[in-house]
Write an enzyme that holds these catalytic residues in place. Structure first.
Site, mmCIF file in Angstrom:
data_model
loop_
_atom_site.group_PDB
_atom_site.id
_atom_site.type_symbol
_atom_site.label_atom_id
_atom_site.label_comp_id
_atom_site.label_asym_id
_atom_site.label_seq_id
_atom_site.Cartn_x
_atom_site.Cartn_y
_atom_site.Cartn_z
ATOM 1 N N ASP A 45 10.264 -6.343 -9.140
ATOM 2 C CA ASP A 45 10.667 -7.172 -7.703
ATOM 3 C C ASP A 45 12.302 -6.580 -7.595
ATOM 4 O OD1 ASP A 45 9.491 -9.730 -6.129
ATOM 5 O OD2 ASP A 45 11.508 -9.058 -5.756
ATOM 6 N N HIS A 47 3.427 -12.659 -8.951
ATOM 7 C CA HIS A 47 4.748 -12.672 -9.460
ATOM 8 C C HIS A 47 4.483 -12.971 -11.306
ATOM 9 C CE1 HIS A 47 6.965 -12.819 -5.522
ATOM 10 N NE2 HIS A 47 5.858 -13.297 -5.148
ATOM 11 N N THR A 67 5.445 -13.338 1.809
ATOM 12 C CA THR A 67 6.085 -12.683 2.792
ATOM 13 C C THR A 67 5.424 -11.122 3.069
ATOM 14 O OG1 THR A 67 7.868 -12.095 1.261
ATOM 15 C CG2 THR A 67 8.251 -13.751 2.449
ATOM 16 N N HIS A 69 -0.429 -10.560 -4.294
ATOM 17 C CA HIS A 69 0.422 -9.945 -5.349
ATOM 18 C C HIS A 69 0.837 -11.142 -6.251
ATOM 19 C CE1 HIS A 69 3.188 -11.036 -1.847
ATOM 20 N NE2 HIS A 69 3.901 -11.661 -2.835
ATOM 21 N N HIS A 75 -0.091 -8.266 1.320
ATOM 22 C CA HIS A 75 -1.005 -7.540 0.098
ATOM 23 C C HIS A 75 -0.898 -8.524 -0.945
ATOM 24 C CE1 HIS A 75 -2.403 -3.520 -1.765
ATOM 25 N NE2 HIS A 75 -2.484 -4.447 -2.746
ATOM 26 N N CYS A 82 0.721 -1.296 -0.132
ATOM 27 C CA CYS A 82 0.048 0.047 -0.115
ATOM 28 C C CYS A 82 0.851 1.159 0.074
ATOM 29 C CB CYS A 82 -1.106 -0.074 1.153
ATOM 30 S SG CYS A 82 -2.483 -1.349 0.837
HETATM 31 P P1 AMP Z 1 6.266 -13.337 -1.558
HETATM 32 O O1 AMP Z 1 7.398 -13.700 -0.955
HETATM 33 O O2 AMP Z 1 5.367 -14.046 -2.560
HETATM 34 O O3 AMP Z 1 5.318 -12.612 -0.648
HETATM 35 O O4 AMP Z 1 6.684 -11.921 -2.612
HETATM 36 C C1 AMP Z 1 7.125 -10.750 -1.849
HETATM 37 C C2 AMP Z 1 7.968 -10.243 -2.928
HETATM 38 O O5 AMP Z 1 8.143 -8.717 -2.897
HETATM 39 C C3 AMP Z 1 9.282 -10.720 -2.913
HETATM 40 O O6 AMP Z 1 9.777 -11.096 -4.311
HETATM 41 C C4 AMP Z 1 10.424 -9.426 -2.537
HETATM 42 O O7 AMP Z 1 11.553 -9.575 -3.376
HETATM 43 C C5 AMP Z 1 9.529 -8.319 -3.123
HETATM 44 N N1 AMP Z 1 9.730 -7.151 -2.469
HETATM 45 C C6 AMP Z 1 9.751 -6.974 -1.240
HETATM 46 N N2 AMP Z 1 9.835 -5.805 -0.809
HETATM 47 C C7 AMP Z 1 10.069 -4.909 -2.162
HETATM 48 C C8 AMP Z 1 10.233 -3.647 -2.431
HETATM 49 N N3 AMP Z 1 10.269 -2.495 -1.549
HETATM 50 N N4 AMP Z 1 10.062 -3.312 -3.867
HETATM 51 C C9 AMP Z 1 10.094 -4.420 -4.694
HETATM 52 N N5 AMP Z 1 9.917 -5.689 -4.452
HETATM 53 C C10 AMP Z 1 9.796 -6.034 -3.197
HETATM 54 ZN ZN ZN Z 2 -1.751 -3.267 1.292
#
Ligand code: AMP
Ligand code: ZN
Length: 113
Positions: A30, A101, A94, A99, A97, A7
């Site tokens: 990412d 990939h 992790t 998402h 919110h 957010c």
């Molecule tokens: P997940 O592990 O499926 O929850 O994916 C979260 C993703 O967000 C991971 O691939 C992280 O590398 C990515 N991520 C976390 N913080 C950031 C950020 N500030 N900018 C871009 N990607 C991010």
């Molecule tokens: Zn959010």
């Protein structure tokens, strides 16, 4: 949503490299890419995870996949790609919110690890 990383990215409070945006969707690079092309696609409305999809917000998941098709054309991903949603602890989620990939520009192993 307070204290939600994605957010804050949508609000511009945390910087990101924009790949695509429309009325419903934001997509950005990412920070730890797992493929030569790795976008994170999110609905602008906060949904915590796939577990929180319901009849009121499920249209946004369709919008995510419209964005996938638009990004594929924009980025010339005609050779193929993979869309992944991680849900919950065992799913490897992790950030709380929802998402998706979008991974491309390398041969992606199947089944995944
Ligand atoms: P997940 O592990 O499926 O929850 O994916 C979260 C993703 O967000 C991971 O691939 C992280 O590398 C990515 N991520 C976390 N913080 C950031 C950020 N500030 N900018 C871009 N990607 C991010
Ligand atoms: Zn959010």
């Amino acid at each position: 949503m307070q204290d939600c990383l994605f957010c804050k990215i949508i609000a511009g409070e945390i910087p990101s490299t924009k790949i695509y945006e429309d009325e419903y969707i934001y997509a950005f690079a990412d920070i730890a890419p797992q493929a030569p092309f790795h976008a994170v696609i999110i609905p602008k409305e906060h949904i915590s995870s796939a577990d929180e999809i319901n009849e009121n917000n499920s249209f946004l998941i369709g919008k995510v996949f419209e964005a996938v098709a638009n990004i594929s054309k924009q980025e010339n991903l005609a050779n193929g790609y993979r869309v992944v949603n991680n849900c919950g602890e065992d799913g490897g989620q992790t950030v709380g919110h929802i998402h998706f990939h979008l991974l491309a520009r390398r041969n992606l192993a199947w089944p995944p690890g």
